[in-house]
Design a protein around this motif. Structure first.
Motif, PDB file in Angstrom:
ATOM      1  N   VAL A 129       0.823  -1.201   0.000  1.00  0.00           N
ATOM      2  CA  VAL A 129       0.000   0.000   0.000  1.00  0.00           C
ATOM      3  C   VAL A 129       0.860   1.254   0.000  1.00  0.00           C
ATOM      4  CG1 VAL A 129      -1.579   1.347   1.413  1.00  0.00           C
ATOM      5  CG2 VAL A 129      -2.010  -1.070   1.035  1.00  0.00           C
TER       6      VAL A 129
ATOM      7  N   ALA B 213       2.386   1.767  -3.292  1.00  0.00           N
ATOM      8  CA  ALA B 213       1.415   2.273  -4.259  1.00  0.00           C
ATOM      9  C   ALA B 213       1.226   3.765  -4.107  1.00  0.00           C
ATOM     10  CB  ALA B 213       0.070   1.550  -4.064  1.00  0.00           C
TER      11      ALA B 213
ATOM     12  N   TYR C 248      -0.003  -9.103  -4.278  1.00  0.00           N
ATOM     13  CA  TYR C 248      -0.757  -7.862  -4.152  1.00  0.00           C
ATOM     14  C   TYR C 248      -0.344  -6.863  -5.240  1.00  0.00           C
ATOM     15  CZ  TYR C 248      -2.512  -3.529  -2.007  1.00  0.00           C
ATOM     16  OH  TYR C 248      -3.138  -2.348  -1.780  1.00  0.00           O
ATOM     17  N   ARG C 249       0.957  -6.713  -5.453  1.00  0.00           N
ATOM     18  CA  ARG C 249       1.450  -5.777  -6.466  1.00  0.00           C
ATOM     19  C   ARG C 249       1.010  -6.195  -7.870  1.00  0.00           C
ATOM     20  NH1 ARG C 249       5.721  -2.396  -4.817  1.00  0.00           N
ATOM     21  NH2 ARG C 249       6.385  -2.729  -2.663  1.00  0.00           N
TER      22      ARG C 249
ATOM     23  N   ARG D  83      -2.651  -5.433  -8.274  1.00  0.00           N
ATOM     24  CA  ARG D  83      -2.847  -3.990  -8.386  1.00  0.00           C
ATOM     25  C   ARG D  83      -2.729  -3.519  -9.838  1.00  0.00           C
ATOM     26  NH1 ARG D  83       1.888  -0.759  -5.833  1.00  0.00           N
ATOM     27  NH2 ARG D  83       2.824  -1.470  -7.778  1.00  0.00           N
ATOM     28  N   GLU D  84      -1.797  -4.110 -10.592  1.00  0.00           N
ATOM     29  CA  GLU D  84      -1.559  -3.693 -11.970  1.00  0.00           C
ATOM     30  C   GLU D  84      -2.706  -4.052 -12.897  1.00  0.00           C
ATOM     31  OE1 GLU D  84       0.941  -1.758 -12.819  1.00  0.00           O
ATOM     32  OE2 GLU D  84       1.481  -1.803 -10.697  1.00  0.00           O
TER      33      GLU D  84
ATOM     34  N   PHE E  20      -8.813  -0.651  -7.428  1.00  0.00           N
ATOM     35  CA  PHE E  20      -7.632  -0.666  -6.579  1.00  0.00           C
ATOM     36  C   PHE E  20      -7.892   0.041  -5.254  1.00  0.00           C
ATOM     37  CE2 PHE E  20      -3.678   1.587  -5.246  1.00  0.00           C
ATOM     38  CZ  PHE E  20      -3.080   0.486  -4.658  1.00  0.00           C
TER      39      PHE E  20
ATOM     40  N   LEU F 187      -9.476  -2.464  -3.143  1.00  0.00           N
ATOM     41  CA  LEU F 187      -8.500  -3.461  -2.711  1.00  0.00           C
ATOM     42  C   LEU F 187      -7.637  -2.912  -1.591  1.00  0.00           C
ATOM     43  CD1 LEU F 187      -7.037  -6.205  -3.179  1.00  0.00           C
ATOM     44  CD2 LEU F 187      -5.521  -4.964  -4.750  1.00  0.00           C
ATOM     45  N   ARG F 188      -7.250  -1.669  -1.681  1.00  0.00           N
ATOM     46  CA  ARG F 188      -6.386  -1.039  -0.673  1.00  0.00           C
ATOM     47  C   ARG F 188      -7.096  -0.984   0.685  1.00  0.00           C
ATOM     48  NH1 ARG F 188      -4.671   4.272   0.923  1.00  0.00           N
ATOM     49  NH2 ARG F 188      -2.402   4.406   1.119  1.00  0.00           N
TER      50      ARG F 188
ATOM     51  N   GLN G  96      -7.229  -4.389   2.121  1.00  0.00           N
ATOM     52  CA  GLN G  96      -5.939  -4.834   2.632  1.00  0.00           C
ATOM     53  C   GLN G  96      -5.661  -4.263   4.028  1.00  0.00           C
ATOM     54  OE1 GLN G  96      -4.716  -7.122   0.975  1.00  0.00           O
ATOM     55  NE2 GLN G  96      -2.519  -7.302   1.256  1.00  0.00           N
TER      56      GLN G  96
END
Length: 234
Positions: A14, A17, A62-63, A66-67, A74, A77-78, A81
């Motif tokens: 996070v 990001a 996770y990364r 995210r893409e 996203f 998702l954040r 998380q």
């Protein structure tokens, strides 16, 4: 929960990001020194090779996920998380509890990543028309469908399906992939119809189109977004 005190996965991802991670946050296994951690869960993770490996795997997944997501997805998702971080930290120094939480979260993120890679919607744009394979095959499955299944029913959301086809012959069938990986028909969508389907974040949906003479052509696999998602067909 102090953000600066969480070196492990989810927060690492996070923070990265948001573009504000430190060198240590970007590399959670860079140091074996655990004295600077402030919670018992963080110390337990830092002190355990097994937990550090799970932490790294979760960070990588996770990364990658995210893409594949839109900005709105996203953001959801954040938030999800951060909520998971709270549940993880509630394990305190209980090694078994921490392993269980990491493995459960990894299964969910990997399933969503696998589904997202077979989801043909354009990124950072509104959903456009369906993807149709060049060669129609009766009862064709979407790529990757055999490896997909619903995982749990914990995070409710919804998908709105809209059939904007110009022809009366453009009919779509909406299937849920159940916990055993099997299709279950929920709705047949005719021209001009709109359908709101309550669902959960880990539940895949398959859209097919009947083939004249028999059989169905798989159009796409759809995964839910946090809050809601709109899928326009035709």
């Amino acid at each position: 929960m102090r953000l600066s005190a969480l070196p492990c996965i989810a927060l690492t991802a996070v923070i990265a990001a948001a573009g504000i991670g430190s060198a240590e946050a970007r590399s959670p296994l860079a140091t074996q020194s655990c004295h600077h951690h402030t919670t018992s869960a963080e110390v337990a993770i830092c002190s355990s090779y097994r937990l550090r490996r799970l932490d790294r795997k979760l960070n990588t997944t996770y990364r990658a996920l995210r893409e594949t997501l839109s900005r709105r997805a996203f953001a959801g998702l954040r938030r999800e998380q951060f909520r998971w971080l709270g549940r993880r930290n509630a394990c305190t120094a209980n090694h078994r509890c921490l392993v269980r939480h990491y493995r459960s979260r990894l299964r969910i993120l990997r399933a969503r990543l696998r589904a997202a890679r077979f989801d043909d919607r354009p990124r950072w744009q509104p959903t456009q028309g369906p993807f149709r394979p060049v060669v129609p095959v009766a009862n064709q499955r979407c790529e990757g469908e055999r490896r997909m299944r619903s995982l749990n029913s914990r995070a409710p959301t919804k998908i709105t399906f809209v059939n904007r086809a110009r022809s009366e012959e453009d009919v779509y069938k909406i299937y849920w992939i159940d916990f055993n990986g099997r299709r279950k028909l929920y709705r047949t969508l005719f021209k001009g119809q709109r359908y709101v389907q309550p669902t959960y974040m880990t539940h895949p949906w398959v859209i097919t189109s009947p083939i004249p003479g028999g059989g169905e052509l798989c159009i796409r696999i759809v995964m839910p977004d946090p809050g809601s998602r709109r899928v326009v067909l035709g």
